[in-house]
Scaffold this motif. Structure first.
Motif, PDB file in Angstrom:
ATOM      1  N   MET A 179     -11.971 -22.044  23.412  1.00  0.00           N
ATOM      2  CA  MET A 179     -10.556 -21.852  23.101  1.00  0.00           C
ATOM      3  C   MET A 179      -9.680 -22.919  23.741  1.00  0.00           C
ATOM      4  O   MET A 179      -8.457 -22.819  23.699  1.00  0.00           O
ATOM      5  CB  MET A 179     -10.098 -20.477  23.586  1.00  0.00           C
ATOM      6  N   GLN A 222      -4.645 -24.351  25.818  1.00  0.00           N
ATOM      7  CA  GLN A 222      -5.371 -23.126  25.532  1.00  0.00           C
ATOM      8  C   GLN A 222      -4.870 -22.506  24.237  1.00  0.00           C
ATOM      9  O   GLN A 222      -3.654 -22.393  24.016  1.00  0.00           O
ATOM     10  CB  GLN A 222      -5.180 -22.126  26.685  1.00  0.00           C
ATOM     11  N   ARG A 223      -5.807 -22.112  23.372  1.00  0.00           N
ATOM     12  CA  ARG A 223      -5.437 -21.310  22.201  1.00  0.00           C
ATOM     13  C   ARG A 223      -5.129 -19.900  22.681  1.00  0.00           C
ATOM     14  O   ARG A 223      -5.911 -19.284  23.398  1.00  0.00           O
ATOM     15  CB  ARG A 223      -6.571 -21.262  21.176  1.00  0.00           C
ATOM     16  N   LYS A 224      -4.025 -19.351  22.274  1.00  0.00           N
ATOM     17  CA  LYS A 224      -3.590 -18.048  22.773  1.00  0.00           C
ATOM     18  C   LYS A 224      -4.338 -16.902  22.115  1.00  0.00           C
ATOM     19  O   LYS A 224      -4.582 -15.870  22.732  1.00  0.00           O
ATOM     20  CB  LYS A 224      -2.084 -17.897  22.559  1.00  0.00           C
ATOM     21  N   PHE A 262     -12.530 -22.964  18.575  1.00  0.00           N
ATOM     22  CA  PHE A 262     -12.561 -24.186  17.778  1.00  0.00           C
ATOM     23  C   PHE A 262     -13.920 -24.358  17.104  1.00  0.00           C
ATOM     24  O   PHE A 262     -14.967 -24.004  17.661  1.00  0.00           O
ATOM     25  CB  PHE A 262     -12.291 -25.406  18.660  1.00  0.00           C
ATOM     26  N   THR A 315      -7.703 -21.269  10.433  1.00  0.00           N
ATOM     27  CA  THR A 315      -6.505 -21.978  10.877  1.00  0.00           C
ATOM     28  C   THR A 315      -6.772 -23.463  11.090  1.00  0.00           C
ATOM     29  O   THR A 315      -7.777 -23.842  11.713  1.00  0.00           O
ATOM     30  CB  THR A 315      -5.969 -21.367  12.188  1.00  0.00           C
ATOM     31  N   GLU A 322      -4.848 -26.719  12.817  1.00  0.00           N
ATOM     32  CA  GLU A 322      -3.746 -26.992  13.735  1.00  0.00           C
ATOM     33  C   GLU A 322      -3.618 -28.482  14.009  1.00  0.00           C
ATOM     34  O   GLU A 322      -4.625 -29.196  14.101  1.00  0.00           O
ATOM     35  CB  GLU A 322      -3.941 -26.244  15.061  1.00  0.00           C
ATOM     36  N   TRP A 349      -2.155 -30.955  16.860  1.00  0.00           N
ATOM     37  CA  TRP A 349      -1.758 -30.961  18.265  1.00  0.00           C
ATOM     38  C   TRP A 349      -1.135 -32.297  18.626  1.00  0.00           C
ATOM     39  O   TRP A 349      -1.595 -33.350  18.175  1.00  0.00           O
ATOM     40  CB  TRP A 349      -2.966 -30.717  19.163  1.00  0.00           C
ATOM     41  N   VAL A 357       0.368 -27.494  20.293  1.00  0.00           N
ATOM     42  CA  VAL A 357       0.392 -27.295  18.847  1.00  0.00           C
ATOM     43  C   VAL A 357       1.764 -27.671  18.288  1.00  0.00           C
ATOM     44  O   VAL A 357       2.782 -27.142  18.707  1.00  0.00           O
ATOM     45  CB  VAL A 357       0.068 -25.833  18.482  1.00  0.00           C
ATOM     46  N   SER A 416       0.789 -25.834  12.155  1.00  0.00           N
ATOM     47  CA  SER A 416      -0.433 -25.126  11.787  1.00  0.00           C
ATOM     48  C   SER A 416      -0.344 -24.671  10.336  1.00  0.00           C
ATOM     49  O   SER A 416       0.739 -24.547   9.763  1.00  0.00           O
ATOM     50  CB  SER A 416      -0.672 -23.916  12.702  1.00  0.00           C
TER      51      SER A 416
END
Length: 503
Positions: free
Chosen positions: A262, A279-281, A286, A304, A306, A308, A316, A319
């Motif tokens: 993540m 960090q992906r919340k 990935f 998804t 994204e 960045w 991010v 998205s």
């Protein structure tokens, strides 16, 4: 029509047989009778695939021919696939179809297409064609490949990893130029990539299960120094890539990015230190990442996609959502357009337009050919042609002027690795020979630009070649003289005395 005519001779006028010869780039006079549709069809139907591609290249440079073909091209010629719909006519459609078809046939030179239960050993390109892809024979089948992304497409390297080393080949002539001894890669290499200047090669080992080990080794390509190793705390790694070279050498430009679980990491290419992390919340971990600019990275996670921005704390910037779980992407055209291409978990191809954030399904495999879902491993798109690897099936698709399947191949026993770089695709194949007795692992490089590169020969190489030819000629003369001497019978004294006794 065995050899293509020069550009200025390409204005065919079978109906009028006009004596007017247009100059380079000129437009035909209004009084000149145009070639009929039937005439163009007869001309194009006689051409081989090689000649169609060369004709297409010449047509692009001659404006006087734009109106000549017009809408007369219909996708019914023997050399082009029969699946082209009727609405694909016109000069632009002809050029795009010729380009896509030729690129597909070049790929099928490396991995022979499959037709039902039979394997077609030879593509439509002739065996003597100068347009056939170049290849380099290797000792063992590579488990990973990497191509440089130099701005000049003929610079940089091709890297092939097998065993405990990575062999380096010059991009221009495919001659070996060194080797890198690997450390800690007992199960081989999972993936690798070059820095923008080709000075660093990032290597990710693979585990016994074939998954990527959450660590990266940074090797210098110009010397034999020990690698800089960076280990991540995440239990899995989805992918790595180098940020693109920017206008200046400052900031994040040319650092490495790694997608692990993540988390997204930015790693210094010189020291191996983790500079930043995000960090992906929520959501899925990935599954892939690709750098698209000096400061932007594109990632996949479940459905998804994204974008960045490594200059910001939030990370991010944008998205978008796709209808299916996506597992592979090609964002090579993102710098010049808003389009990217995605391969999903069922082996289908999607196109996402970042202007609208909408994704559309372009193509999906036939149910008869793919009864069960096969995740996409690799997507490569260039010049209106797509190469999609899903499971053990490699499919070639034309995206321009319309979506057409150009053929597919079962690569379960043929292909061990593939990669893309500046105007080139590379394939690690088990054999480039039609006979299994002479089968040897090789790396085939397909030039997606369609150009045939002929490396410049230095004066030293010319002198060495001249000396070698001179020495070879001397050795041949000596051998001939020696053979003639052996063939002559020596005269004996007795016979000589008999000849002189009558005097």
């Amino acid at each position: 029509m065995s050899g293509m005519l020069p550009e200025q001779e390409l204005l065919f006028l079978p109906a009028a047989r006009s004596a007017i010869t247009p100059t380079r780039g000129s437009v035909a006079s209004a009084g000149v009778t145009k070639c009929t549709d039937e005439g163009w069809e007869k001309i194009l139907a006689l051409l081989s695939l090689d000649e169609i591609a060369r004709l297409a290249s010449a047509l692009c440079a001659n404006r006087g021919l734009t109106a000549e073909i017009g809408a007369c091209w219909q996708p019914s010629f023997n050399q082009l696939p029969s699946q082209w719909p009727k609405g694909s006519g016109g000069l632009r459609g002809f050029l795009a179809a010729a380009r896509s078809t030729t690129l597909a046939e070049l790929v099928f030179c490396a991995v022979p297409r499959t037709l039902g239960d039979d394997v077609v050993a030879e593509p439509k390109l002739s065996a003597a064609s100068s347009r056939r892809p170049r290849s380099v024979v290797v000792a063992a089948a590579p488990c990973a490949l990497a191509l440089s992304h130099e701005r000049n497409e003929w610079e940089g390297y091709l890297a092939a990893a097998s065993g405990k080393e990575v062999k380096l080949y010059r991009r221009d002539d495919l001659k070996g130029c060194g080797a890198i001894a690997l450390q800690g890669c007992k199960e081989g290499v999972g993936t690798m990539c070059f820095s923008p200047d080709s000075g660093t090669l990032a290597v990710v080992p693979r585990s016994e299960s074939g998954a990527l080990v959450p660590s990266v080794q940074l090797y210098a390509t110009e010397d034999k120094a020990k690698p800089v190793v960076t280990k991540f705390k995440s239990p899995s790694l989805a992918g790595i890539d180098f940020l693109h070279a920017g206008p200046s050498r400052t900031g994040a430009s040319e650092d490495l990015v790694a997608a692990c679980g993540m988390e997204l990491f930015q790693v210094s290419a010189s020291t191996g230190e983790i500079v930043k992390s995000w960090q992906r919340k929520e959501g899925s971990p990935f599954s892939a990442c690709s750098a698209v600019s000096p400061f932007e990275v594109m990632t996949l996670a479940g459905r998804t996609v994204e974008l960045w921005d490594v200059r910001t704390a939030a990370g991010v910037a944008k998205s978008a959502e796709v209808a299916e779980v996506v597992t592979a992407l090609d964002a090579g055209s993102f710098g010049s357009s808003s389009l990217i291409y995605l391969g999903d978990a069922r082996g289908a191809l999607h196109r996402l337009d970042w202007r609208t954030g909408a994704a559309e399904l372009l193509w999906s495999p036939a149910e008869t050919r793919a009864p069960r879902a096969r995740p996409s491993h690799k997507v490569m798109v260039d010049r209106g042609c797509a190469c999609l690897l899903a499971g053990s099936t490699l499919t070639m698709l034309a995206l321009d002027p319309c979506i057409v399947e150009l053929g597919w191949a079962d690569v379960s026993e043929q292909l061990s690795a593939m990669a893309f770089g500046s105007s080139a695709w590379a394939f690690a194949v088990q054999s480039t020979a039609a006979s299994a007795k002479t089968a040897q692992p090789a790396v085939v490089v397909v030039e997606t630009s369609g150009k045939v590169h002929r490396p410049k020969v230095s004066e030293e190489d010319l002198e060495a070649a001249a000396k070698k030819a001179e020495q070879k000629e001397k050795n041949t003369k000596k051998k001939q003289e020696k053979t003639e001497t052996k063939g002559k019978k020596p005269s004996s004294g007795k016979s000589a005395h008999g000849r002189n006794s009558g005097r």
